[in-house]
Write a protein that holds these residues in place. Structure first.
Motif, PDB file in Angstrom:
ATOM      1  N   UNK A 107     -67.712  -4.920-129.387  1.00 29.88           N
ATOM      2  CA  UNK A 107     -67.484  -4.067-128.341  1.00 29.88           C
ATOM      3  C   UNK A 107     -66.556  -2.900-128.576  1.00 29.88           C
ATOM      4  N   UNK A 108     -65.542  -3.018-129.668  1.00 28.49           N
ATOM      5  CA  UNK A 108     -64.555  -2.225-130.190  1.00 28.49           C
ATOM      6  C   UNK A 108     -65.445  -1.197-131.101  1.00 28.49           C
ATOM      7  N   UNK A 109     -66.298  -1.801-131.877  1.00 25.04           N
ATOM      8  CA  UNK A 109     -67.213  -0.893-132.864  1.00 25.04           C
ATOM      9  C   UNK A 109     -68.068  -0.002-131.946  1.00 25.04           C
ATOM     10  N   UNK A 110     -68.697  -0.381-130.930  1.00 33.22           N
ATOM     11  CA  UNK A 110     -69.499   0.136-130.110  1.00 33.22           C
ATOM     12  C   UNK A 110     -68.925   1.388-129.525  1.00 33.22           C
ATOM     13  N   UNK A 111     -67.665   1.066-128.815  1.00 27.47           N
ATOM     14  CA  UNK A 111     -66.814   2.332-128.493  1.00 27.47           C
ATOM     15  C   UNK A 111     -66.344   3.441-129.559  1.00 27.47           C
ATOM     16  N   UNK A 112     -66.183   2.781-130.788  1.00 30.78           N
ATOM     17  CA  UNK A 112     -65.551   3.547-131.954  1.00 30.78           C
ATOM     18  C   UNK A 112     -66.630   4.643-132.224  1.00 30.78           C
ATOM     19  N   UNK A 113     -67.936   4.179-132.089  1.00 33.96           N
ATOM     20  CA  UNK A 113     -69.088   5.106-132.507  1.00 33.96           C
ATOM     21  C   UNK A 113     -69.330   6.112-131.611  1.00 33.96           C
ATOM     22  N   UNK A 114     -68.787   6.057-130.333  1.00 33.04           N
ATOM     23  CA  UNK A 114     -68.812   7.268-129.243  1.00 33.04           C
ATOM     24  C   UNK A 114     -68.201   8.397-129.882  1.00 33.04           C
ATOM     25  N   UNK A 117     -61.403   4.156-138.260  1.00 32.24           N
ATOM     26  CA  UNK A 117     -60.866   5.448-137.932  1.00 32.24           C
ATOM     27  C   UNK A 117     -60.429   5.278-136.449  1.00 32.24           C
ATOM     28  N   UNK A 118     -60.818   4.735-135.651  1.00 27.31           N
ATOM     29  CA  UNK A 118     -60.413   4.356-134.082  1.00 27.31           C
ATOM     30  C   UNK A 118     -58.995   3.719-134.212  1.00 27.31           C
ATOM     31  N   UNK A 119     -58.980   2.484-135.249  1.00 24.86           N
ATOM     32  CA  UNK A 119     -57.685   2.060-135.430  1.00 24.86           C
ATOM     33  C   UNK A 119     -56.721   2.836-135.968  1.00 24.86           C
ATOM     34  N   UNK A 147     -56.423   6.235-135.452  1.00 25.43           N
ATOM     35  CA  UNK A 147     -55.766   6.894-134.470  1.00 25.43           C
ATOM     36  C   UNK A 147     -55.300   6.292-133.343  1.00 25.43           C
ATOM     37  N   UNK A 148     -55.382   4.968-133.175  1.00 28.17           N
ATOM     38  CA  UNK A 148     -54.527   4.180-132.287  1.00 28.17           C
ATOM     39  C   UNK A 148     -53.115   3.899-132.610  1.00 28.17           C
ATOM     40  N   UNK A 149     -52.991   3.735-134.051  1.00 27.53           N
ATOM     41  CA  UNK A 149     -51.862   3.567-134.817  1.00 27.53           C
ATOM     42  C   UNK A 149     -50.938   4.798-134.880  1.00 27.53           C
ATOM     43  N   UNK A 150     -51.664   5.845-134.596  1.00 26.47           N
ATOM     44  CA  UNK A 150     -50.829   7.165-134.637  1.00 26.47           C
ATOM     45  C   UNK A 150     -50.396   7.742-133.219  1.00 26.47           C
ATOM     46  N   UNK A 151     -51.577   7.630-132.312  1.00 28.75           N
ATOM     47  CA  UNK A 151     -51.397   8.354-131.159  1.00 28.75           C
ATOM     48  C   UNK A 151     -51.391   7.212-129.679  1.00 28.75           C
ATOM     49  N   UNK A 152     -51.457   5.952-129.957  1.00 31.17           N
ATOM     50  CA  UNK A 152     -51.616   5.056-128.849  1.00 31.17           C
ATOM     51  C   UNK A 152     -50.190   4.790-128.445  1.00 31.17           C
ATOM     52  N   UNK A 153     -50.162   4.119-127.237  1.00 29.95           N
ATOM     53  CA  UNK A 153     -49.046   3.681-126.823  1.00 29.95           C
ATOM     54  C   UNK A 153     -48.110   2.908-127.485  1.00 29.95           C
ATOM     55  N   UNK A 154     -46.996   2.415-127.216  1.00 32.09           N
ATOM     56  CA  UNK A 154     -46.398   1.485-128.175  1.00 32.09           C
ATOM     57  C   UNK A 154     -46.987  -0.044-128.577  1.00 32.09           C
ATOM     58  N   UNK A 155     -47.504  -0.347-127.159  1.00 29.87           N
ATOM     59  CA  UNK A 155     -48.110  -1.783-127.489  1.00 29.87           C
ATOM     60  C   UNK A 155     -49.489  -1.629-128.432  1.00 29.87           C
ATOM     61  N   UNK A 156     -50.068  -0.448-127.974  1.00 28.74           N
ATOM     62  CA  UNK A 156     -51.276  -0.186-128.969  1.00 28.74           C
ATOM     63  C   UNK A 156     -51.052   0.002-130.353  1.00 28.74           C
ATOM     64  N   UNK A 157     -50.074   0.824-130.821  1.00 27.71           N
ATOM     65  CA  UNK A 157     -49.695   1.007-132.100  1.00 27.71           C
ATOM     66  C   UNK A 157     -49.255  -0.292-132.758  1.00 27.71           C
ATOM     67  N   UNK A 158     -48.620  -1.224-132.102  1.00 23.28           N
ATOM     68  CA  UNK A 158     -48.312  -2.460-132.593  1.00 23.28           C
ATOM     69  C   UNK A 158     -49.468  -3.260-132.767  1.00 23.28           C
ATOM     70  N   UNK A 159     -50.556  -3.356-131.760  1.00 18.35           N
ATOM     71  CA  UNK A 159     -51.543  -4.022-131.858  1.00 18.35           C
ATOM     72  C   UNK A 159     -52.424  -3.609-133.040  1.00 18.35           C
ATOM     73  N   UNK A 160     -52.578  -2.272-133.308  1.00 16.07           N
ATOM     74  CA  UNK A 160     -53.363  -1.564-134.224  1.00 16.07           C
ATOM     75  C   UNK A 160     -52.810  -2.177-135.723  1.00 16.07           C
ATOM     76  N   UNK A 161     -51.724  -2.234-135.759  1.00 13.95           N
ATOM     77  CA  UNK A 161     -51.185  -2.665-137.311  1.00 13.95           C
ATOM     78  C   UNK A 161     -51.328  -4.051-137.424  1.00 13.95           C
ATOM     79  N   UNK A 162     -51.061  -4.786-136.426  1.00 18.31           N
ATOM     80  CA  UNK A 162     -51.441  -6.168-136.537  1.00 18.31           C
ATOM     81  C   UNK A 162     -53.094  -6.575-136.894  1.00 18.31           C
TER      82      UNK A 162
END
Length: 449
Positions: A175-182, A220-222, A224-239
Motif C-alpha cells: 500500500x505504501x508503494x502504491x501511494x508512493x507512485x502517486x 523517495x517517499x521515505x 521525503x518523510x525523513x526530511x519533511x514529516x512530523x517528528x514521529x514520521x521522521x523517526x519511523x522513516x529512519x527506522x
C-alpha cells in the motif's frame, strides 16, 4: 522461548502484586484455588478454557502453546493448534472481579475487563480494506484502517503477533508503494506516515515487504518523510531505512543510490530529534558507508567525520559504539582518512575509547587507528614545520602504544590482535622521536616484538 516465558512470568507477577497485596494486609485472606491459574498459580486476569475443560490465564496458556507444546498442561490431552481453542470464561472472570471488589478493604484492586483479542479473520478483513483503499488512491480511508490496525497491535503482544502473522507487513508495504507512485504525493502524505508507523511494529520485515519498500518510488517517499514529516514520521522513516539496509546487497545499493537519502540521514544526526532516531541513523549510515568507498566519500563530503568526533566526545555506550562503527567505515576511504588526519580530536578520542566503553568499541577504535596509521604517509600527508605532529607521533602522545600493549596482554579477538600488533610495530618506529608518556607502570608487561 524460555527467556520469553521467564519475562512474561516476571511481568505477570508485577501486575498481580497490586491484586494480591491483601495477602500482606490480612493474614487470613487467601485467593480461592479456582481463581488461580494452574500454570502460574497466580490470580487469573483473563481466564480462558481449553476444550479439555481446564481454565487457565490467557497469558500463561498462550505462552505454553507458543513454546511448541500441543497438550493441556493439566490433563496432558492433545490440543489442536490455533488460538481459537481458547474460549473466554466470562462467568469465572466476573466471579474474580466480584471477589476483588468484596475484598477492596484489604487493598485488593479490581481486575479490569480484558479487551477481546484480535482474530485472524478480523485482521485479514482490515488488511483487505487497506489494499482496496490503496488501489483506489483513497489515502484518508487507508489511514483510518491502518490506525485501527496499529491500535489493535498495541493492545497486547498476542494481537501484534496475530497482525504480523497474517501478512500485514507485506500488505502495508505494498500500500505504501502504491501511494508512493502517486504523482501527487502530498495528497497521501498522512497515509504514508501512518503506514510507516504500523510497519515499524512488525520488524523484522520479510522479503516481500522489503521489496515493496525498496523500490525507487518508495525510497523517495521515505526520504521525503525523513526530511519533511512530523517528528514521529521522521523517526519511523529512519527506522525503516535501518531495517532495509540490514537485508541483501541490492537493497543496500538501492538505498545508497537514492537522491537525498544521505543528506536526510546526516541531518538527523546533526539535528537530533531523539536518541532513538540518532542511533537508527548511525546504524543506517554504518551499513551504507561499509558498502563501497564512493558512498563513504559522499558522506564525508557532508562533514560526517567532524560530526561523529563531536558525538564521541560525550555520549552513552550504545551511541559511542555506533559512532565508532561509522568512523571506522568512513576511514576505509581515502577522503575519510584525510578528514580524520586534519581533526585535532581524532587520535585523542580513538585512544581514549579503548577499554573505556566496551569490547565492540575497543575493536572499532583499534580498527580505525590501524587504517589511519597504516596509510599515513602513503597518501600525500607530511608534517610541515609549525603544524600539528603527524598521525603516528600524535598517537604516541596520547598513549596509544601503552594501551595497545595492554590490550594484547589482556586479550582480544584475533582480527583486533593482528591490527594491534601491526600498530605497535608502526608506532615503535616513531618512539625514538618522542617519549611522550611515562611507561614505568608497563615495564613488567611482555612485549610481542
Amino acid at each position: 522461548m524460555a527467556s520469553l516465558w521467564g519475562t512474561r512470568r516476571v511481568a505477570g507477577r508485577k501486575s498481580q502484586f497490586r491484586a494480591v497485596k491483601s495477602m500482606q494486609a490480612g493474614p487470613d485472606l487467601s485467593i480461592p484455588t479456582h481463581f488461580r491459574c494452574p500454570i502460574s498459580l497466580e490470580l487469573m486476569r483473563d481466564p480462558v478454557t481449553l476444550p479439555t475443560g481446564i481454565t487457565y490465564d490467557r497469558q500463561s496458556i498462550e505462552t505454553w502453546l507458543d513454546m511448541g507444546n500441543g497438550t493441556c498442561p493439566v490433563t496432558n490431552r492433545t490440543v489442536a493448534p490455533g488460538q481459537d481453542q481458547l474460549v473466554p470464561n466470562h462467568a469465572l472472570r466476573r466471579m474474580i472481579q466480584d471477589w476483588c471488589v468484596a475484598h477492596r478493604e484489604y487493598g485488593v484492586e479490581r481486575i479490569p475487563t480484558p479487551r477481546i483479542p484480535a482474530t485472524a479473520a478480523q485482521v485479514v478483513e482490515m488488511l483487505s480494506e487497506v489494499a482496496a483503499a490503496a488501489r483506489r488512491g483513497d489515502g484518508a480511508r487507508c489511514r483510518e484502517v491502518v490506525s485501527r490496525i496499529r491500535t489493535l497491535g498495541k493492545e497486547s503482544e498476542r494481537n501484534r503477533r496475530c497482525v504480523a502473522s497474517n501478512g500485514a507487513a507485506a500488505v502495508l508495504s505494498a500500500a505504501f508503494g502504491a501511494f508512493a507512485r502517486d504523482s501527487n504525493g502530498a495528497r497521501s502524505a498522512d497515509a504514508k506516515e501512518e503506514i510507516l508507523a504500523a510497519v515499524t511494529g512488525m520488524f523484522p520485515l520479510g522479503e516481500e515487504a522489503c521489496a515493496h519498500l525498496g523500490t525507487p518510488d518508495s525510497l523517495r517517499s521515505i526520504v521525503w518523510i525523513a526530511k519533511c514529516g512530523g517528528l514521529a514520521g521522521r523517526l519511523n522513516a529512519v527506522l525503516v531505512v535501518k531495517e532495509l539496509v540490514h537485508t541483501d546487497r541490492p537493497i543496500v545499493d538501492a538505498v545508497a543510490g537514492i537522491d537525498g537519502m544521505a543528506e536526510a540521514l546526516v541531518k538527523l544526526i546533526r539535528e537530533p530529534i531523539s536518541p532513538q532516531a540518532t542511533k537508527a541513523s548511525l546504524v543506517a549510515v554504518f551499513y551504507l558507508v561499509s558498502s563501497d568507498e564512493k558512498t563513504a566519500s559522499r558522506f564525508v563530503d557532508m562533514g560526517l567525520v567532524p560530526l561523529i568526533l563531536e558525538i564521541l566526545v560525550e555520549s552513552d555506550k550504545s551511541m559511542t559504539e555506533k559512532a565508532l562503527g561509522v568512523l571506522d567505515g568512513v576511514c576505509s576511504s581515502k577522503k575519510g582518512r584525510q578528514q580524520a588526519y586534519g581533526h585535532a580530536l581524532t587520535m585523542p578520542v580513538l585512544v581514549k575509547k579503548i577499554f573505556r566503553v566496551s569490547e565492540v568499541a575497543t575493536e572499532f577504535s583499534v580498527s580505525t587507528l590501524w587504517k589511519l596509521c597504516k596509510n599515513y604517509g602513503s597518501e600525500g600527508e607530511a608534517e610541515a614545520e609549525g603544524e600539528r605532529p603527524g598521525c603516528l607521533v600524535e598517537a604516541l602522545q596520547v598513549g596509544a602504544f601503552q594501551k595497545l600493549l595492554l590490550l594484547l596482554q589482556v586479550g582480544c579477538g584475533e582480527a583486533t590482535k593482528e591490527k594491534a600488533s601491526e600498530l605497535l610495530k608502526l608506532l615503535n618506529v616513531s618512539r625514538g622521536r618522542l617519549e611522550c608518556i611515562d611507561s614505568a607502570d608497563f615495564k613488567a608487561l611482555k612485549r610481542p616484538f
